[in-house]
Motif scaffolding. Structure first.
Motif, short mmCIF file in Angstrom:
data_model
loop_
_atom_site.label_atom_id
_atom_site.label_comp_id
_atom_site.label_asym_id
_atom_site.label_seq_id
_atom_site.Cartn_x
_atom_site.Cartn_y
_atom_site.Cartn_z
N CYS A 176 81.75 51.86 16.63
CA CYS A 176 82.30 51.23 17.85
C CYS A 176 83.28 52.19 18.53
CB CYS A 176 83.00 49.92 17.51
SG CYS A 176 83.75 49.19 18.99
N CYS A 225 85.49 45.17 24.64
CA CYS A 225 84.11 45.57 24.30
C CYS A 225 83.41 46.05 25.57
CB CYS A 225 83.37 44.38 23.69
SG CYS A 225 81.59 44.65 23.56
N ILE A 226 82.83 47.24 25.52
CA ILE A 226 82.17 47.77 26.72
C ILE A 226 80.66 47.50 26.69
CG2 ILE A 226 83.91 49.53 27.21
CD1 ILE A 226 82.00 51.58 25.88
N GLU A 227 80.23 46.69 25.74
CA GLU A 227 78.82 46.26 25.64
C GLU A 227 77.88 47.47 25.57
OE1 GLU A 227 78.09 43.37 28.74
OE2 GLU A 227 80.03 42.42 28.36
N CYS A 228 78.28 48.46 24.80
CA CYS A 228 77.48 49.69 24.74
C CYS A 228 76.25 49.54 23.86
CB CYS A 228 78.35 50.84 24.23
SG CYS A 228 78.92 50.60 22.53
N GLY A 229 76.26 48.58 22.94
CA GLY A 229 75.09 48.35 22.09
C GLY A 229 75.03 49.22 20.84
N CYS A 234 76.73 49.02 18.10
CA CYS A 234 76.79 48.21 16.87
C CYS A 234 75.42 47.60 16.56
CB CYS A 234 77.87 47.14 16.99
SG CYS A 234 77.80 46.19 18.51
N PHE A 241 78.22 38.97 22.16
CA PHE A 241 79.50 39.28 22.82
C PHE A 241 79.40 39.00 24.32
CE2 PHE A 241 79.99 42.72 19.34
CZ PHE A 241 80.24 41.73 18.41
#
Ligand code: SF4
Ligand code: SF4
Length: 505
Positions: A385, A414-418, A420, A434
């Motif tokens: 993360c 959370c930048i929702e980067c994916g 994880c 999220f």
């Protein structure tokens, strides 16, 4: 000229992902012809929808404003070519799966006649910064990295902070997307010109142009353009090729070694981040007087016959763009607007290309991703993360709908980067959870704000009624006093009026 790699901050986590960009960067950017019809959504930016200023049957010219901002945050929409407005109606758009939104539909006449330039000078240095910002408002320019925040308003907000550094974001870290790479290769000088305009508007004396280390041709092109420009306030910085180093906060950390505080913005640490495409759009508007009516987008994926980068008019349908590139490959199955990590699935290619469309990705039938299993507490999600969150904990609190804990564990950051999702051995759709949790929190906040507004309106009304009552009583007392001096008949008249008033109340 080679770009130096020095003084870099450290990015936590992240992933080295296969780029899949070779095919789309093999040839220069190609121009998509004017389509027979343009579909222009009135909302292509963060903020309030623009309001149409044309009606069905109106003839419009290229660059003419067809919708104006309504509210404090917004951007105008311009006709991308000349023609006739044939409808203003809901049309499928690329905000969310299955969404539709009001669009201005123009039947193009193919003549591409442009609205007359109002004779403004391109000499931006002769303008006061505040006047330059006002001029930027009219260009319809929004953040082209995907955020689509109206650029002029972002700058105006930033002017309230102490900004020292402009960072041009040429870090296009998501797989498949290569539109910024191609733009930097082909329009380096215009990007730097846009940077100079932004620096003048913001009165900033330092600019870093940040580019990923694997974009060798872009680095060379920008290096040459910088050498020719001879403006030593601008410095090229090479950053490591790692996803998601192009996130605003991550880039600030890498380039300046300053950490954006939780819930904060780059402006909190003296930085303003703008995408390289936005800088080119600023140049086009201020120097060439062309508002934001087209953009470069990547058309890629195994479901595309000939991957490439194209420049298309805003409002061209995705179907028209794909057809221009040579159409879909045989087993094309799934359309995504954006990249594979952060893009949105589409149910139809009738959606128009908008200011935010940096990529049209078409993939084959998705392979089996694996059944979701219970969390085994391996910690892999936390180690990748980039924001140093604890995704597994966030996931539990998201499932439990525990807003307080979600806030405590930093969901807002959370930048929702994916990242994880990609490493989770239990195939848990963490990012989707999220996104849903954020949406719920936002809805609750909106509801609270609505209730608060209603409460204030109610109190204001009561105060007004009370004030009116007091005013009436004061007036009656005054009349009574006057009547007392005038005699008993006048008093009887006043009392009668008061009785009538009570009955009315
Ligand atoms: S999606 Fe959010 S929680 Fe997951 S790795 Fe990215 S920033 Fe962290
Ligand atoms: S990666 Fe998946 S299994 Fe491992 S701790 Fe995170 S959520 Fe649990």
């Amino acid at each position: 000229m080679t770009a130096p790699t020095y003084d870099l901050g450290k990015l936590h986590g992240g992933l080295r992902l296969p780029g899949h960009k070779t095919a789309s960067t093999a040839a220069p950017i190609r121009d998509v012809p004017i389509p027979s019809q343009l579909v222009l959504p009135i909302t292509q930016h963060v903020g309030d929808p623009a309001q149409p200023v044309v009606g069905t049957g109106d003839r419009v010219l290229k660059g003419q404003v067809v919708a104006e901002p309504d509210g404090t945050l917004g951007a105008p929409v311009h006709a991308s070519s000349s023609g006739k407005v044939i409808a203003i109606e809901p049309w499928p758009v690329s905000r969310r799966y299955g969404d539709s939104a009001p669009c201005i539909i123009i039947e193009c006449d193919g003549e591409d006649r442009a609205a007359e330039n109002d004779g403004r000078s391109a000499d931006f240095l002769s303008l006061q910064p505040a006047d330059l910002l006002l001029r930027l408002l009219d260009g319809g320019i929004v953040g082209l990295g995907g955020a689509v925040f109206p650029t002029a308003q972002k700058l105006m907000q930033a002017r309230t902070c102490k900004i020292e550094t402009l960072i041009l974001n040429g870090v296009e870290c998501e797989p498949y997307i290569s539109c910024d790479d191609m733009l930097m290769r082909e329009r380096g000088a215009e990007i730097l010109s846009g940077a100079q305009i932004l620096m003048h508007a913001m009165q900033i004396e330092s600019c870093y142009v940040a580019v990923e280390s694997d974009k060798v041709e872009a680095l060379h092109s920008l290096g040459d353009a910088l050498a020719e420009l001879g403006d030593d306030r601008l410095v090229l910085k090479q950053v490591p090729t790692i996803y998601p180093s192009g996130g605003e906060d991550q880039l600030v950390q890498l380039v300046t070694n300053r950490e954006v505080p939780s819930g904060g913005l780059p402006t909190d640490v003296g930085c303003l981040v703008q995408n390289v495409g936005t800088a080119a759009a600023v140049h086009d508007w201020i120097i060439r007087h062309e508002p934001l009516i087209s953009r470069v987008t990547t058309v890629a994926g195994d479901g595309i016959a000939n991957p490439m980068n194209v420049r298309a008019r805003i409002g061209t349908t995705i179907g028209d763009v794909v057809e221009f590139t040579g159409g879909y490959a045989e087993r094309a199955d799934h359309l995504i607007i954006g990249g594979p990590m952060t893009g949105k699935s589409m149910s139809t290619d009738l959606v128009p290309l908008v200011k935010a469309t940096n990529s049209i990705l078409v993939v084959l039938k998705t392979s089996f991703q694996g059944r979701e299993l219970p969390c085994i507490r391996c910690g892999d999600c936390a180690s990748v993360c980039p924001v140093q969150l604890l995704p597994q904990q966030l996931f539990w609190h998201a499932r439990a709908d525990n807003e307080a804990k979600l806030r405590e564990f930093g969901l807002i950051d959370c930048i929702e980067c994916g990242c994880c999702d990609l490493v989770c051995p239990s195939h848990i759709p963490l990012t989707a959870n999220f996104q849903i949790a954020k949406g719920r929190i936002q809805e609750l906040a909106d509801e609270k704000a609505r209730a608060e507004r209603a409460r204030r309106r109610f109190e204001a009304r009561n105060e007004r009624l009370e004030q009116e009552k007091q005013d009436r009583e004061t007036e009656l007392a005054r009349q009574k006093e006057t009547a007392k001096q005038a005699g008993p008949a006048a008093i009887a008249e006043i009392l009668k009026r008061k009785q009538q008033q009570r009955e009315d109340d």
